[in-house]
Design a protein around this motif. Structure first.
Motif, mmCIF file in Angstrom:
data_model
loop_
_atom_site.group_PDB
_atom_site.id
_atom_site.type_symbol
_atom_site.label_atom_id
_atom_site.label_comp_id
_atom_site.label_asym_id
_atom_site.label_seq_id
_atom_site.Cartn_x
_atom_site.Cartn_y
_atom_site.Cartn_z
ATOM 1 N N MET A 1 0.848 -1.181 0.000
ATOM 2 C CA MET A 1 0.000 0.000 0.000
ATOM 3 C C MET A 1 0.888 1.237 0.000
ATOM 4 O O MET A 1 1.875 1.282 0.714
ATOM 5 C CB MET A 1 -0.889 0.020 1.235
ATOM 6 N N ARG A 2 0.481 2.202 -0.801
ATOM 7 C CA ARG A 2 1.244 3.451 -0.840
ATOM 8 C C ARG A 2 0.468 4.537 -0.102
ATOM 9 O O ARG A 2 -0.763 4.580 -0.158
ATOM 10 C CB ARG A 2 1.497 3.866 -2.278
ATOM 11 N N PHE A 3 1.221 5.398 0.576
ATOM 12 C CA PHE A 3 0.627 6.476 1.354
ATOM 13 C C PHE A 3 1.347 7.780 1.091
ATOM 14 O O PHE A 3 2.563 7.799 0.907
ATOM 15 C CB PHE A 3 0.718 6.174 2.862
ATOM 16 N N MET A 4 0.579 8.856 1.081
ATOM 17 C CA MET A 4 1.161 10.188 1.117
ATOM 18 C C MET A 4 1.044 10.650 2.561
ATOM 19 O O MET A 4 -0.035 10.584 3.155
ATOM 20 C CB MET A 4 0.435 11.159 0.209
ATOM 21 N N VAL A 5 2.154 11.068 3.114
ATOM 22 C CA VAL A 5 2.178 11.629 4.458
ATOM 23 C C VAL A 5 2.324 13.138 4.286
ATOM 24 O O VAL A 5 3.322 13.614 3.748
ATOM 25 C CB VAL A 5 3.336 11.056 5.291
ATOM 26 N N VAL B 1 10.931 1.657 2.514
ATOM 27 C CA VAL B 1 9.628 2.280 2.778
ATOM 28 C C VAL B 1 9.479 3.613 2.045
ATOM 29 O O VAL B 1 8.461 3.878 1.420
ATOM 30 C CB VAL B 1 9.440 2.490 4.306
ATOM 31 N N MET B 2 10.506 4.450 2.090
ATOM 32 C CA MET B 2 10.406 5.806 1.536
ATOM 33 C C MET B 2 10.628 5.809 0.033
ATOM 34 O O MET B 2 11.605 5.272 -0.462
ATOM 35 C CB MET B 2 11.430 6.717 2.222
ATOM 36 N N GLN B 3 9.694 6.437 -0.687
ATOM 37 C CA GLN B 3 9.813 6.598 -2.130
ATOM 38 C C GLN B 3 10.188 8.025 -2.502
ATOM 39 O O GLN B 3 10.857 8.257 -3.498
ATOM 40 C CB GLN B 3 8.516 6.208 -2.820
ATOM 41 N N GLU C 1 5.717 3.396 1.110
ATOM 42 C CA GLU C 1 5.015 2.153 0.781
ATOM 43 C C GLU C 1 5.232 1.165 1.904
ATOM 44 O O GLU C 1 6.373 0.886 2.289
ATOM 45 C CB GLU C 1 5.523 1.576 -0.531
ATOM 46 N N THR C 2 4.122 0.688 2.447
ATOM 47 C CA THR C 2 4.154 -0.288 3.534
ATOM 48 C C THR C 2 3.115 -1.366 3.234
ATOM 49 O O THR C 2 2.280 -1.214 2.339
ATOM 50 C CB THR C 2 3.840 0.374 4.889
ATOM 51 N N GLU C 3 3.165 -2.444 3.990
ATOM 52 C CA GLU C 3 2.202 -3.528 3.795
ATOM 53 C C GLU C 3 0.807 -3.154 4.298
ATOM 54 O O GLU C 3 -0.187 -3.611 3.750
ATOM 55 C CB GLU C 3 2.678 -4.801 4.513
#
Length: 137
Positions: free
Chosen positions: A1-5, A39-41, A83-85
């Motif tokens: 799963m990708r996330f915007m922080v 983790v960091m993209q 991106e994390t699980e």
């Protein structure tokens, strides 16, 4: 799963106050940990809204407004793409971020192609894949 922080702006970031050397060092170390863990993209800080522009779309021509903008909860000071699980894993990473007291972030999942269902046709999927391949070059 990708996330915007999303790192929320505050009066200091909007005033252009730069982080201390200690905070920059701690943030650099945190970013390095996320990179090594895969983790960091991406991640960047952004200039205050005094150097920003908003474009609002309506029935006529788009309306352009130059900053600064009033301090509100919708302003950002920076971001990460991670991106994390799971969402819980994203939260666990961000709880470790070396922010000073009063800082606030927002974690938002990024849409994946499968989230769009049948509306994301094979043609649109191919277009998306070609675009992503171009971006990687």
């Amino acid at each position: 799963m990708r996330f915007m922080v999303i790192v929320k702006a505050n009066k200091d970031t909007e005033a252009g106050v730069m982080p201390s050397m200690e905070l920059l060092t701690a943030m650099g170390n945190f970013n390095e940990e996320m990179v090594k863990a895969g983790v960091m993209q991406a991640g960047e800080g952004v200039h205050p809204t005094s150097k920003g522009t908003r474009i609002r779309y309506g029935d006529g021509a788009p309306a352009v407004t130059h900053g600064p903008f009033p301090l509100s909860s919708d302003l950002l000071a920076g971001f990460w793409l991670i991106e994390t699980e799971t969402r819980d894993e994203a939260i666990a990473w961000m709880k470790r971020a070396p922010f000073e007291s009063g800082a606030e972030i927002e974690i938002r999942q990024i849409f994946a192609p499968e989230d769009f269902g049948d509306a994301f046709t094979p043609e649109l999927r191919e277009q998306e894949e070609l675009m992503r391949a171009q971006l990687e070059k």
